[in-house]
Design a protein around this motif. Sequence first.
Motif, PDB file in Angstrom:
ATOM      1  N   ALA A  13      -2.982  47.923   2.637  1.00 39.38           N
ATOM      2  CA  ALA A  13      -4.238  47.645   1.937  1.00 39.38           C
ATOM      3  C   ALA A  13      -4.017  47.596   0.426  1.00 39.38           C
ATOM      4  N   THR A  14      -3.185  48.480  -0.082  1.00 39.98           N
ATOM      5  CA  THR A  14      -2.873  48.483  -1.514  1.00 39.98           C
ATOM      6  C   THR A  14      -2.147  47.205  -1.910  1.00 39.98           C
ATOM      7  N   LYS A  15      -1.211  46.771  -1.077  1.00 50.50           N
ATOM      8  CA  LYS A  15      -0.475  45.536  -1.368  1.00 50.50           C
ATOM      9  C   LYS A  15      -1.420  44.341  -1.420  1.00 50.50           C
ATOM     10  N   GLU A  20      -4.368  40.382  -4.634  1.00 50.98           N
ATOM     11  CA  GLU A  20      -5.632  39.686  -4.912  1.00 50.98           C
ATOM     12  C   GLU A  20      -6.046  39.884  -6.375  1.00 50.98           C
ATOM     13  N   TRP A  21      -5.913  41.094  -6.879  1.00 44.53           N
ATOM     14  CA  TRP A  21      -6.266  41.381  -8.270  1.00 44.53           C
ATOM     15  C   TRP A  21      -5.390  40.573  -9.228  1.00 44.53           C
ATOM     16  N   LEU A  22      -4.079  40.513  -8.984  1.00 44.32           N
ATOM     17  CA  LEU A  22      -3.189  39.740  -9.841  1.00 44.32           C
ATOM     18  C   LEU A  22      -3.526  38.254  -9.798  1.00 44.32           C
ATOM     19  N   TYR A  23      -3.841  37.736  -8.615  1.00 43.28           N
ATOM     20  CA  TYR A  23      -4.194  36.329  -8.482  1.00 43.28           C
ATOM     21  C   TYR A  23      -5.469  36.016  -9.262  1.00 43.28           C
ATOM     22  N   ARG A  24      -6.491  36.844  -9.103  1.00 46.32           N
ATOM     23  CA  ARG A  24      -7.758  36.616  -9.809  1.00 46.32           C
ATOM     24  C   ARG A  24      -7.591  36.735 -11.313  1.00 46.32           C
ATOM     25  N   SER A  25      -6.813  37.692 -11.752  1.00 46.25           N
ATOM     26  CA  SER A  25      -6.584  37.881 -13.186  1.00 46.25           C
ATOM     27  C   SER A  25      -5.848  36.686 -13.786  1.00 46.25           C
ATOM     28  N   ALA A  26      -4.821  36.201 -13.097  1.00 44.43           N
ATOM     29  CA  ALA A  26      -4.071  35.045 -13.591  1.00 44.43           C
ATOM     30  C   ALA A  26      -4.942  33.793 -13.593  1.00 44.43           C
ATOM     31  N   THR A  27      -5.733  33.609 -12.550  1.00 41.77           N
ATOM     32  CA  THR A  27      -6.622  32.452 -12.478  1.00 41.77           C
ATOM     33  C   THR A  27      -7.640  32.485 -13.604  1.00 41.77           C
TER      34      THR A  27
END
Length: 122
Positions: A13-15, A20-27
């Motif tokens: 779940a952490t992974k 997801e957080w990294l993807y949203r932040s980069a986007t």
Amino acid sequence: MRVIVICLALLAATKVGVKEWLYRSATDDVIVAAYRVRAVDACTKTEMSRKVGLNDKAWSDQANAVLIMGNAQVPVYLWQTESEDWAKRFRNPYLSLVLGKQAGGVRCDFDIVNGIATARTL
């Protein structure tokens, strides 16, 4: 055995959450960088900017840019899906440029889909 399964589930779940957080932040960063110049140009041309005397240098240097979804200023409710303004209120991405009190306290919301900017005082 339960402890191992619970630990593995938490790691999984952490992974997924971090990915997801990294993807949203980069986007978010890419969209802000791609549309910031257009937003500054559109915000400079608004009537509020002319009244306060803000030029493109003030918008590009001092403004904080935030990507938001939907415009809360559009008077449409969630259940009014047939309204022509529903997409503006809930779906369209906006790049919000905010100038603090020292620069006049102005917020400009740039509609990325339609290319229209609206400015208002804070």
